[in-house]
Motif scaffolding. Structure first.
Motif, PDB file in Angstrom:
ATOM      1  N   TYR A 245      52.621  77.160  92.620  1.00  0.00           N
ATOM      2  CA  TYR A 245      51.658  76.405  91.801  1.00  0.00           C
ATOM      3  C   TYR A 245      52.369  75.464  90.833  1.00  0.00           C
ATOM      4  O   TYR A 245      51.921  74.352  90.590  1.00  0.00           O
ATOM      5  CB  TYR A 245      50.727  77.362  91.044  1.00  0.00           C
ATOM      6  N   LYS A 365      42.142  81.694  80.784  1.00  0.00           N
ATOM      7  CA  LYS A 365      42.829  80.865  81.770  1.00  0.00           C
ATOM      8  C   LYS A 365      44.129  81.552  82.214  1.00  0.00           C
ATOM      9  O   LYS A 365      44.439  81.613  83.401  1.00  0.00           O
ATOM     10  CB  LYS A 365      43.156  79.515  81.116  1.00  0.00           C
ATOM     11  N   LYS A 368      43.306  84.225  84.613  1.00  0.00           N
ATOM     12  CA  LYS A 368      42.922  83.744  85.949  1.00  0.00           C
ATOM     13  C   LYS A 368      44.145  83.346  86.770  1.00  0.00           C
ATOM     14  O   LYS A 368      44.224  83.610  87.961  1.00  0.00           O
ATOM     15  CB  LYS A 368      41.954  82.558  85.832  1.00  0.00           C
ATOM     16  N   ILE A 369      45.097  82.715  86.107  1.00  0.00           N
ATOM     17  CA  ILE A 369      46.320  82.328  86.810  1.00  0.00           C
ATOM     18  C   ILE A 369      47.137  83.577  87.156  1.00  0.00           C
ATOM     19  O   ILE A 369      47.680  83.699  88.254  1.00  0.00           O
ATOM     20  CB  ILE A 369      47.160  81.342  85.959  1.00  0.00           C
ATOM     21  N   MET A 372      45.924  85.136  90.202  1.00  0.00           N
ATOM     22  CA  MET A 372      46.374  84.515  91.447  1.00  0.00           C
ATOM     23  C   MET A 372      47.680  85.142  91.920  1.00  0.00           C
ATOM     24  O   MET A 372      47.928  85.239  93.108  1.00  0.00           O
ATOM     25  CB  MET A 372      46.604  83.018  91.243  1.00  0.00           C
ATOM     26  N   LYS A 377      41.335  91.641  93.136  1.00  0.00           N
ATOM     27  CA  LYS A 377      39.954  91.163  93.042  1.00  0.00           C
ATOM     28  C   LYS A 377      39.446  91.198  91.602  1.00  0.00           C
ATOM     29  O   LYS A 377      38.723  90.313  91.171  1.00  0.00           O
ATOM     30  CB  LYS A 377      39.038  92.037  93.913  1.00  0.00           C
ATOM     31  N   TYR A 382      36.811  88.792  82.144  1.00  0.00           N
ATOM     32  CA  TYR A 382      35.371  89.035  82.250  1.00  0.00           C
ATOM     33  C   TYR A 382      35.117  90.459  82.761  1.00  0.00           C
ATOM     34  O   TYR A 382      35.906  90.993  83.527  1.00  0.00           O
ATOM     35  CB  TYR A 382      34.720  88.015  83.192  1.00  0.00           C
TER      36      TYR A 382
END
Lengths: 391, 391
Positions: A245, A365, A368-369, A372, A377, A382
């Motif tokens: 990424y 954020k 979330k990264i 990855m 899952k 959240y």
């Protein structure tokens, strides 16, 4: 309720950390041990080897009572900002003591030293400016400044833990009711035969390297059993998992796009973009980019900002409003939190919702990264509730 | 030397394409068959199943004499811009004929029709504006406009090839020396018993689906042997291989960052960002995003622009200066190119260097991202020379 705070990363939680928790409680007599811990990205600009929830669980199991996340904007920073963020949270919680590990050989009253530093601030800043851009790194510069100004103090700043300790002390005295400092000498651990179950110690770096290289047997003796279990069961994360990424970003962004990233200075964007073309791993990338001025850590932090597309205003906005994100607690910690709720000035956050998600946007954020890289899952932020243990 | 041009994608090169090349040469009597071909990303906003070099090789093996890359800024576009880019290149090469496949059932003189359209442009544009935003897609709108204005013509625009044919014709008549049009009815292929070795035909879409699903046996009869070999040897690329990067982009970019991407209109950025949170594949992502107005193709194109971080000015700048990037040639093609070199107004590019890389910046970027999907070591653009065959 007497409380003691520790600012930590637990990457991963090892015997040295357990020793520190036990010692801190013993020295200070605290009932509640509060940990302010980095989240999924760490001070040196790298993803944590296991996620913040697992690390919270391990800290609670070893005696921590309350674990608060040090927000991304404070966590992924040089020592002074990292310290400022951590101390701000502990102050907001009204914590009585601040304990930290130090490997400084000599005797030093950190509190007194911080006051001395404050009194001589003008002189120190001037000396700093004079020796800037001379090719030395920050610890070397600090040592040099003190050698020039106060040679009789014989201060050595080469240890990162020592630098952090001084940064904590410096931040702490800015508050009307500073916490009492409780430094714990790291070396006591190895020397004290009476210490916790004759534990064996190793650094986080050594443990991560051994785990990532598959040398599990080396790790088992130097970490609590629960850490060992976690390290063998969880996906182990390193920069290499995120390298595709980062390389992608360096491919699609123009140098002028790159220049907008937080801390992208002195034209380093050209060098990053050029090197990314050839590098085949993150390790190789940093090796090829690094110079005297752009140290490994500085490049890692810059890479993290780029990976998360962080601009100046993102950091400024986040720093302007700190918050207490609760990752986990014991029953004692829960009581402490309930008590403090009435008097703290910072928002206490136990779950993410539409109302507070904007506040935690960088942590979310980062999560979330990080997700990855783990390829798991379940979300990092959240639908999460603080981890609780009964003890 | 008489020359005939074809504007194509060859995704992948199949029996229908071979039939078209043979027929085009026969009908026009051309000595040199010039193909303008999309590069690594295609008109419908997707990566090619095999790279541009392999596709060039297959076209040359089947009778093409010169393969020129249709630059990204023209290739990944709706029919009219795609056609404009392709026709511009063929005009710059001084090509005599333009051949294209059509599956239009009726009889239509494309050249005459283009002139008719030009004469009635004001009326057509007005009718278009009246029916805009009525939920119909572009082909349906075109059909409706002609039904309202010229019902006696009984025109149906539902076939994408037919639309492309009309776009070519429309662009072609803008030039002082338009090419002669040589449409080839696709249906002839199936009906003509004398056709090339009783070949069997299937669409590119059907072939890609079969290959990606591992149903190789279905593909073998409908493609030349060399294509079959390429499809079984090369890494097969689809959007799914690039989905992690698209999802990453949608995670790190704010909606205001996203709004700066080329063609990001009507607040679709909110929808893209929201859907990306749940979607687990590119297929699912498009399924969840698409609406009547945002068709599958439109979302794919938008996704490509986002994946490559393309802004309005990138496309404007690229469109302002077209160029002839040579991907490959036969000996005839090489002669043709040598001859045309003296008179063409566009730069002819056979290798990438410091002087021309800025011109091809989007193609190079597309190649680098495509390379991430193939995971191959060799670059798509740097250090590449045109493919040559001896015949």
């Amino acid at each position: 309720m007497k409380s003691c705070g520790i600012i930590a990363e637990y990457n991963p939680f090892h015997n040295g950390h357990r020793y520190q928790i036990v010692e801190a409680k013993k020295i200070t007599g605290a009932d509640c041990l509060v940990v302010v811990m980095s989240g999924n990205f760490l001070q040196r600009g790298e993803p944590a080897i296991i996620d913040k929830w697992k690390r919270t669980e391990l800290a609670l199991a070893a005696g921590a009572d309350l674990v608060i996340e040090l927000p991304f904007a404070h966590a992924v920073q040089a020592a002074d900002y990292f310290a400022a963020g951590g101390v701000e949270l502990l102050q907001a919680l009204g914590v009585d003591y601040l304990s930290f590990g130090t490997d400084y050989e000599g005797e030093l009253d950190y509190h007194q030293f911080a006051e001395f530093q404050l009194e001589n601030q003008v002189q120190i800043d001037e000396a700093f400016r004079r020796i800037q851009n001379n090719g030395m790194n920050y610890p070397q510069q600090m040592t040099e400044v003190y050698r020039q100004l106060f040679p009789e103090m014989r201060l050595d700043f080469s240890s990162p833990n020592h630098i952090l300790g001084m940064s904590y002390a410096k931040e702490n005295i800015k508050y009307p009711r500073p916490m009492q400092l409780a430094p714990i000498k790291r070396h006591q651990a190895q020397h004290n035969e009476q210490s916790v179950n004759h534990e064996v110690f190793a650094s986080g770096t050594a443990i991560r390297q051994a785990m990532l290289a598959g040398r599990f047997a080396e790790v088992q003796p130097v970490v609590p059993l629960k850490t060992y279990q976690a390290l063998t069961e969880c996906p182990l994360i390193s920069w290499e998992k995120l390298w595709p990424y980062l390389k992608y970003q360096l491919t699609i962004l123009s140098t002028s796009d790159l220049a907008e990233i937080y801390q992208m200075t002195q034209g380093i964007e050209y060098r990053l973009k050029e090197v990314a073309k050839q590098a085949e791993s993150f390790h190789q990338f940093v090796e090829l980019v690094k110079t005297k001025r752009f140290t490994w850590t500085r490049i890692q932090r810059l890479s993290t900002y780029l990976l998360l597309n962080i601009k100046d205003q993102d950091i400024l906005r986040a720093r302007a409003q700190n918050y207490l994100r609760v990752l986990g607690f014991s029953q004692t910690g829960q009581q402490f939190l309930k008590h403090i709720k009435k008097q703290t000035t910072l928002p206490i956050i136990t779950n993410i919702n539409k109302k507070n998600e904007e506040l935690l946007i960088l942590d979310i954020k980062a999560g979330k990264i990080y997700q990855m890289a783990t390829a798991e899952k379940n979300e990092q932020d959240y639908y999460k509730r603080p981890i609780t243990i009964k003890c």
